[in-house]
Design an enzyme around this catalytic site. Structure first.
Site, PDB file in Angstrom:
ATOM      1  N   ARG A 153       0.970  -1.276   0.139  1.00 45.56           N
ATOM      2  CA  ARG A 153       0.229  -0.335   0.004  1.00 45.56           C
ATOM      3  C   ARG A 153       0.806   1.550   0.405  1.00 45.56           C
ATOM      4  NH1 ARG A 153      -2.697  -2.697   5.347  1.00 45.56           N
ATOM      5  NH2 ARG A 153      -4.889  -3.898   3.983  1.00 45.56           N
ATOM      6  N   ARG A 165     -10.972   3.474   6.838  1.00 47.23           N
ATOM      7  CA  ARG A 165      -8.492   3.077   6.616  1.00 47.23           C
ATOM      8  C   ARG A 165      -8.613   3.568   4.715  1.00 47.23           C
ATOM      9  NH1 ARG A 165      -6.026  -2.323   8.088  1.00 47.23           N
ATOM     10  NH2 ARG A 165      -6.637  -2.793   6.136  1.00 47.23           N
ATOM     11  N   ARG A 192     -12.868  -9.008   2.761  1.00 43.05           N
ATOM     12  CA  ARG A 192     -12.186  -8.889   3.871  1.00 43.05           C
ATOM     13  C   ARG A 192     -13.287  -9.078   5.141  1.00 43.05           C
ATOM     14  NH1 ARG A 192      -6.848  -6.649   4.401  1.00 43.05           N
ATOM     15  NH2 ARG A 192      -5.785  -7.584   2.469  1.00 43.05           N
TER      16      ARG A 192
HETATM   17  N1  ATP Z   1     -10.110   1.150  18.979  1.00 37.91           N
HETATM   18  C1  ATP Z   1     -10.476   1.731  17.776  1.00 37.91           C
HETATM   19  N2  ATP Z   1     -11.509   2.878  17.431  1.00 37.91           N
HETATM   20  C2  ATP Z   1     -11.920   3.538  16.956  1.00 37.91           C
HETATM   21  N3  ATP Z   1     -10.750   3.356  15.344  1.00 37.91           N
HETATM   22  C3  ATP Z   1      -9.987   2.303  15.174  1.00 37.91           C
HETATM   23  C4  ATP Z   1      -9.149   1.553  16.515  1.00 37.91           C
HETATM   24  N4  ATP Z   1      -8.532   0.976  16.588  1.00 37.91           N
HETATM   25  C5  ATP Z   1      -8.651   1.153  15.474  1.00 37.91           C
HETATM   26  N5  ATP Z   1      -8.901   1.318  14.488  1.00 37.91           N
HETATM   27  C6  ATP Z   1      -8.735   1.953  12.924  1.00 37.91           C
HETATM   28  O1  ATP Z   1      -9.167   0.653  12.656  1.00 37.91           O
HETATM   29  C7  ATP Z   1      -9.092   1.111  11.039  1.00 37.91           C
HETATM   30  C8  ATP Z   1      -8.440  -0.436  11.356  1.00 37.91           C
HETATM   31  O2  ATP Z   1      -7.286  -0.346  11.902  1.00 37.91           O
HETATM   32  P1  ATP Z   1      -6.054  -1.446  11.217  1.00 37.91           P
HETATM   33  O3  ATP Z   1      -5.012  -1.449  10.179  1.00 37.91           O
HETATM   34  O4  ATP Z   1      -4.887  -1.297  13.139  1.00 37.91           O
HETATM   35  O5  ATP Z   1      -6.610  -2.576  11.744  1.00 37.91           O
HETATM   36  P2  ATP Z   1      -5.872  -4.457  11.494  1.00 37.91           P
HETATM   37  O6  ATP Z   1      -6.807  -5.463  12.536  1.00 37.91           O
HETATM   38  O7  ATP Z   1      -4.128  -4.451  11.467  1.00 37.91           O
HETATM   39  O8  ATP Z   1      -6.259  -4.325   9.850  1.00 37.91           O
HETATM   40  P3  ATP Z   1      -5.022  -6.017   9.289  1.00 37.91           P
HETATM   41  O9  ATP Z   1      -5.899  -7.168   9.802  1.00 37.91           O
HETATM   42  O10 ATP Z   1      -5.742  -5.467   7.786  1.00 37.91           O
HETATM   43  O11 ATP Z   1      -3.820  -5.653   9.016  1.00 37.91           O
HETATM   44  C9  ATP Z   1      -7.638   1.973  11.313  1.00 37.91           C
HETATM   45  O12 ATP Z   1      -8.791   3.493  10.819  1.00 37.91           O
HETATM   46  C10 ATP Z   1      -7.859   3.122  12.555  1.00 37.91           C
HETATM   47  O13 ATP Z   1      -7.180   4.015  12.925  1.00 37.91           O
HETATM   48  N1  LIG Z   2      -0.709 -15.980   8.929  1.00 38.51           N
HETATM   49  C1  LIG Z   2      -0.527 -14.945   8.540  1.00 38.51           C
HETATM   50  N2  LIG Z   2      -1.181 -14.060   8.066  1.00 38.51           N
HETATM   51  C2  LIG Z   2      -0.630 -13.084   8.876  1.00 38.51           C
HETATM   52  C3  LIG Z   2       0.844 -12.354   8.216  1.00 38.51           C
HETATM   53  N3  LIG Z   2       0.888 -11.338   8.548  1.00 38.51           N
HETATM   54  C4  LIG Z   2       0.004 -10.546   8.162  1.00 38.51           C
HETATM   55  N4  LIG Z   2      -1.019 -11.440   8.179  1.00 38.51           N
HETATM   56  C5  LIG Z   2      -2.947 -11.613   8.399  1.00 38.51           C
HETATM   57  O1  LIG Z   2      -3.369 -10.729   7.038  1.00 38.51           O
HETATM   58  C6  LIG Z   2      -4.627 -10.592   7.057  1.00 38.51           C
HETATM   59  C7  LIG Z   2      -3.826  -8.224   6.619  1.00 38.51           C
HETATM   60  O2  LIG Z   2      -3.273  -8.512   6.169  1.00 38.51           O
HETATM   61  P1  LIG Z   2      -3.160  -6.717   5.417  1.00 38.51           P
HETATM   62  O3  LIG Z   2      -2.016  -6.160   5.359  1.00 38.51           O
HETATM   63  O4  LIG Z   2      -3.139  -7.508   4.030  1.00 38.51           O
HETATM   64  O5  LIG Z   2      -4.022  -5.990   5.448  1.00 38.51           O
HETATM   65  C8  LIG Z   2      -4.170  -9.480   8.704  1.00 38.51           C
HETATM   66  O6  LIG Z   2      -5.527 -10.250   9.206  1.00 38.51           O
HETATM   67  C9  LIG Z   2      -2.713 -10.384   9.176  1.00 38.51           C
HETATM   68  O7  LIG Z   2      -2.947 -10.679  10.775  1.00 38.51           O
HETATM   69  C10 LIG Z   2       1.133 -13.814   8.292  1.00 38.51           C
HETATM   70  O8  LIG Z   2       2.949 -14.078   8.354  1.00 38.51           O
HETATM   71  N5  LIG Z   2       1.285 -14.955   8.695  1.00 38.51           N
END
Ligand code: ATP
Ligand SMILES: Nc1nc2c(ncn2[C@@H]2O[C@H](COP(=O)(O)O)[C@@H](O)[C@H]2O)c(=O)[nH]1
Length: 402
Positions: free
Chosen positions: A175, A268, A279
């Site tokens: 991204r 996001r 997703r």
């Molecule tokens: N408690 C919360 N309240 C409101 N918004 C939130 C909260 N926690 C996270 N966010 C927002 O939600 C969005 C998604 O968060 P984040 O990217 O950390 O999710 P993720 O679980 O890591 O997703 P992915 O698995 O796709 O990587 C972001 O824009 C973040 O700022």
């Molecule tokens: N099994 C695994 N899952 C992973 C790994 N790294 C990330 N993730 C999961 O993929 C989704 C999507 O991530 P995104 O960055 O494309 O939004 C998210 O739920 C991550 O937890 C991995 O090494 N192994």
């Protein structure tokens, strides 16, 4: 007990003519495990031993070079080797740092047996030994958009010397603002599939149409930096890690509602509509599995971000003042440079020459390996080391060292 030997017996020598010339090949040890003799070491440069592994089968009289998984130790002048439980060979390197002196070559653990089955070849696997109190890695899982990355970033920012992120591999495109090697190792599917086949991954899974995976190296790099590893992986990955030798804490993050999850994912703005739909569909299944499977040690709701963060810190035994006082303590056992070692009742006796310790007598140490945890792929934890006095400690049957 199968103790390491530095010379071959005559009957073994009769079977083969190559590979025994230790002067030409550098330092080697041989360890008998059932019908096999594992020869560790040897190199073109006689001043160091490169920790190559070869096996001699006594029943067939043949040499083989097994598939070696994991990162092998960096070369040293010499080492001692002792077999533990007929499943792994403990290697104590000489002239190495305390962080790098204890290694295990797994020859018949469940991981090695499984890899033999998958790869269809003879397999051995290296695993570095670390002391008992190295903190457990943390696996954080939950549906896409729930806030895992946000929570992990907060932890890393507030406790930079304590935590390190396991940088996963993925076949999805980067991204905006995502950097290769920082957020992910962005890679080609064919390359990643080959690396998975070659046993370089702790876990891997197909997630939302792309391949994601945690390499063994990603976890080891963090451990080598003396930090506690955080893995952000999906539920499939968490299940694989749970089944592996990595002894971790598993945390599942839930959204307050499905509607809120959808709102966050859309806000996001990183996914196409098609990706968002995919997703969200996967999120339903993940939420069901995460909540009900018993896979996770802790389940948290990320409603209010600060409240959820506070709860994570509580689980990890952190309070607000910790980073200021946190000092990274040595993470590996300080095994002294071994002169000779032997094993008895899960205790490895190490005799050290006094000159190395600046004193005039010999010194004995015990390396207790009775509660080893983990192992390949990854670290072997639970090494426990203490000094003993052979004059009073008859428990080990040690004669007074003169
Ligand atoms: N408690 C919360 N309240 C409101 N918004 C939130 C909260 N926690 C996270 N966010 C927002 O939600 C969005 C998604 O968060 P984040 O990217 O950390 O999710 P993720 O679980 O890591 O997703 P992915 O698995 O796709 O990587 C972001 O824009 C973040 O700022
Ligand atoms: N099994 C695994 N899952 C992973 C790994 N790294 C990330 N993730 C999961 O993929 C989704 C999507 O991530 P995104 O960055 O494309 O939004 C998210 O739920 C991550 O937890 C991995 O090494 N192994």
């Amino acid at each position: 007990m199968g103790e390491a030997q530095e010379i071959f017996t005559d009957d073994v020598k009769q079977h083969f003519a190559v590979g025994l010339d230790s002067e030409a090949r550098g330092y080697q040890t041989s360890t008998i495990v059932g019908e096999k003799i594992f020869v560790i070491g040897g190199t073109a440069d006689v001043s160091t031993s490169s920790f190559d592994v070869r096996a001699f089968d006594k029943s067939t009289g043949r040499w083989s070079v097994p598939t070696v998984l994991g990162t092998k130790p960096i070369p040293s002048k010499s080492h001692s080797a002792v077999l533990l439980n007929n499943e792994r060979i403990l290697i104590l390197k000489r002239d190495s740092t305390p962080e790098d002196c204890a290694w295990f070559l797994e020859v018949d653990t469940s991981y090695v047996r499984e890899q033999k089955r998958i790869l269809g070849t003879e397999v051995v696997a290296w695993s570095k030994g670390v002391r008992s109190d190295a903190p457990k890695p943390i696996v954080i899982s939950g549906p896409s958009g729930v806030g895992k990355g946000t929570l992990i970033n907060k932890l890393m920012k507030d406790f930079p010397s304590m935590f390190g992120f396991s940088v996963s591999h993925t076949t999805r495109a980067p991204r905006d603002k995502e950097k290769d090697g920082v957020h992910y190792h962005f890679t080609e599917r064919s390359i990643m599939e080959k690396d998975i086949r070659d046993g370089k991954f702790l876990e891997s899974a197909s997630v939302h149409g792309n391949l994601y995976g945690t390499s063994i190296e990603a976890v080891e790099v963090v451990a080598d930096a003396g930090k506690r590893c955080i893995l952000d992986i999906d539920v499939q990955g968490a299940r694989s890690v749970r089944a592996s030798s990595l002894d971790a804490i598993f945390i599942f993050i839930c959204p307050p509602s499905f509607e809120e999850l959808e709102k966050r994912l859309r806000a996001r703005g990183t996914e196409t509509e098609e990706q968002v739909q995919k997703r969200l569909k996967n999120a339903r299944a993940e939420l069901e599995q995460g909540r009900s499977s018993g896979l996770f040690d802790h389940i948290l709701v990320n409603d209010d971000l600060e409240r959820c963060y506070k709860n994570i810190k509580k689980i990890l035994g952190l309070d607000v003042s910790m980073e200021a006082t946190h000092q990274s303590s040595p993470k590996t056992v300080g095994v002294p440079l071994g002169q000779s070692i032997s094993e008895m009742d899960q205790k490895v006796l190490i005799q050290c020459e006094a000159s190395e310790l600046g004193k005039a007598s010999k010194n004995w140490f015990v390396l207790d390996v009775s509660s080893l945890k983990g192992g390949a792929p990854g670290r072997t934890r639970g090494l426990n080391m203490y000094a003993i006095n052979p004059f009073v400690d008859a428990q080990y049957g040690i004669k007074t060292a003169s």
